[in-house]
Scaffold this active site. Structure first.
Site, PDB file in Angstrom:
ATOM      1  N   ASN A   1       0.829  -1.211   0.000  1.00  0.00           N
ATOM      2  CA  ASN A   1       0.000   0.000   0.000  1.00  0.00           C
ATOM      3  C   ASN A   1       0.862   1.260   0.000  1.00  0.00           C
ATOM      4  O   ASN A   1       0.646   2.180   0.788  1.00  0.00           O
ATOM      5  CB  ASN A   1      -0.923  -0.006   1.226  1.00  0.00           C
TER       6      ASN A   1
ATOM      7  N   ARG B   1       8.428   6.445  -2.621  1.00  0.00           N
ATOM      8  CA  ARG B   1       8.389   6.493  -1.164  1.00  0.00           C
ATOM      9  C   ARG B   1       9.024   5.249  -0.546  1.00  0.00           C
ATOM     10  O   ARG B   1       9.664   5.326   0.505  1.00  0.00           O
ATOM     11  CB  ARG B   1       6.962   6.678  -0.664  1.00  0.00           C
TER      12      ARG B   1
ATOM     13  N   ARG C   1       4.014   0.086   8.860  1.00  0.00           N
ATOM     14  CA  ARG C   1       4.848  -1.041   8.425  1.00  0.00           C
ATOM     15  C   ARG C   1       6.049  -1.250   9.340  1.00  0.00           C
ATOM     16  O   ARG C   1       6.676  -2.306   9.306  1.00  0.00           O
ATOM     17  CB  ARG C   1       5.317  -0.812   6.997  1.00  0.00           C
TER      18      ARG C   1
ATOM     19  N   LYS D   1       0.911 -11.517  -1.801  1.00  0.00           N
ATOM     20  CA  LYS D   1       1.601 -10.723  -2.815  1.00  0.00           C
ATOM     21  C   LYS D   1       3.070 -10.506  -2.467  1.00  0.00           C
ATOM     22  O   LYS D   1       3.962 -10.690  -3.297  1.00  0.00           O
ATOM     23  CB  LYS D   1       0.873  -9.387  -2.997  1.00  0.00           C
TER      24      LYS D   1
ATOM     25  N   PRO E   1       3.471 -12.672  -8.765  1.00  0.00           N
ATOM     26  CA  PRO E   1       2.932 -11.679  -7.828  1.00  0.00           C
ATOM     27  C   PRO E   1       1.772 -10.888  -8.450  1.00  0.00           C
ATOM     28  O   PRO E   1       1.913 -10.353  -9.547  1.00  0.00           O
ATOM     29  CB  PRO E   1       4.130 -10.742  -7.579  1.00  0.00           C
TER      30      PRO E   1
ATOM     31  N   ASP F   1      -0.491  -7.719  -7.984  1.00  0.00           N
ATOM     32  CA  ASP F   1      -0.714  -6.442  -7.308  1.00  0.00           C
ATOM     33  C   ASP F   1      -1.739  -5.638  -8.097  1.00  0.00           C
ATOM     34  O   ASP F   1      -2.324  -6.141  -9.038  1.00  0.00           O
ATOM     35  CB  ASP F   1       0.605  -5.672  -7.186  1.00  0.00           C
TER      36      ASP F   1
END
Length: 298
Positions: A124, A129, A179, A225, A242, A244
């Site tokens: 997310n 970033r 996180r 994922k 994966p 996403d």
DNA sequence: TGCCAGGTGATCG
DNA sequence: CGATCACATGGC
């Protein structure tokens, strides 16, 4: 005088496509188009001389021995991608187009712990970033790498041992939000099972890809994922896929599968791309993002 | 300003 | 099970 290593006549390798397809976060483009990268406790610059279609790869600083032991496997240069690309292109015009767009992508064989950290932070979140969080994490808690003569300092990824001793607040300077606690808990879990080497051995002994994913998903902050990404980029499992938000978009827009039908996507990938699912996924990921980027430019 | 970004964990029918 | 929501943060 820095020692360079030249790998002559490299096939199926494109710097930008490989380092900017979202699989890695510690390679940075330089003004001259080359890339600086940090891998384990090494820093290197890679550039490519394109001479009439023939490409020579130049690594600096790098010895012949270091190239053989570290960069050759890391850059996956022992694999013949032309065969894989041909196999994937056959019977699938969409994949064929994606391969043309992302031509020269190679799946990097990255460090297991680095991929665990990177992709726990990736959830997310957006790529610029994610890179920022990782760099800050390394600056604050990693080890300074000895690069004689470099103007700029480089740092390693902090070990599970270091991160396990921290509390979530200690990581607030890295701006990774919720996180942070996932990272610390996962570091502690790794130590409990005997360290990262021990986990690595466990993954190598796994009977199949499914078992690898199951093991990885026992860690805090690692779901389906992220586990797929770690298996693909950090454990050499090319048969993973994966899924996403971007891959969902591809599967929906190009293959007509409902965005919510994850299982259907997995089945499709397995049947369609088989043992090269991970490579196929990277081409698709790069393709749809590239298309999106160009649309935004207009 | 509200939506989105390489999702996951917790909770509730 | 499957659906829903909170979770930090910064860019657009």
């Amino acid at each position: 005088m820095k020692h360079e290593y030249i790998y002559e006549d490299v096939k199926d390798f494109d710097l930008e496509h490989t380092f900017e397809c979202g699989q890695c976060f510690r390679w940075n483009r330089q003004p001259d188009g080359s890339y600086d990268g940090i891998v384990r406790d090494r820093v290197v610059n890679i550039r490519v001389n394109n001479d009439d279609g023939r490409k020579d790869m130049i690594l600096s600083p790098c010895s012949a021995e270091e190239f053989e032991q570290l960069w050759m496997p890391y850059l996956d240069l022992g694999r013949d991608y032309s065969i894989i690309k041909r196999q994937l292109s056959e019977k699938d015009p969409i994949m064929k187009k994606a391969i043309q767009t992302g031509n020269g992508i190679r799946i990097l064989r990255q460090d297991l712990w680095e991929t665990m950290v990177s992709f726990i932070l990736s959830q997310n979140n957006n790529i610029p970033r994610i890179k920022g969080c990782i760099e800050k994490l390394c600056e604050e808690f990693g080890k300074l790498i000895n690069t004689s003569g470099s103007t700029q300092p480089f740092y390693t990824i902090p070990t599970p041992e270091v991160l396990a001793q921290l509390e979530a607040e200690d990581l607030s300077v890295c701006r990774m939000g919720y996180r942070a606690s996932y990272l610390i808990q996962t570091a502690r879990q790794v130590l409990e099972m005997g360290g990262i080497k021990s986990l690595q051995e466990k993954l190598e002994k796994a009977e199949n890809g499914t078992q690898v994913l199951e093991i990885l998903q026992t860690f805090q902050g690692i779901g389906p994922k992220v586990a797929n990404c770690i298996a693909l980029f950090g454990a050499g499992r090319m048969d993973t896929f994966p899924i996403d938000v971007w891959v969902r978009r591809v599967m929906h827009e190009l293959y007509g599968i409902d965005k919510k039908h994850t299982q259907e996507m997995e089945d499709f990938a397995k049947k369609h791309f088989g043992e090269w699912g991970g490579i196929a996924q990277q081409y698709l990921f790069y393709y749809i993002r590239e298309r999106n980027r160009k649309e935004a430019e207009k």
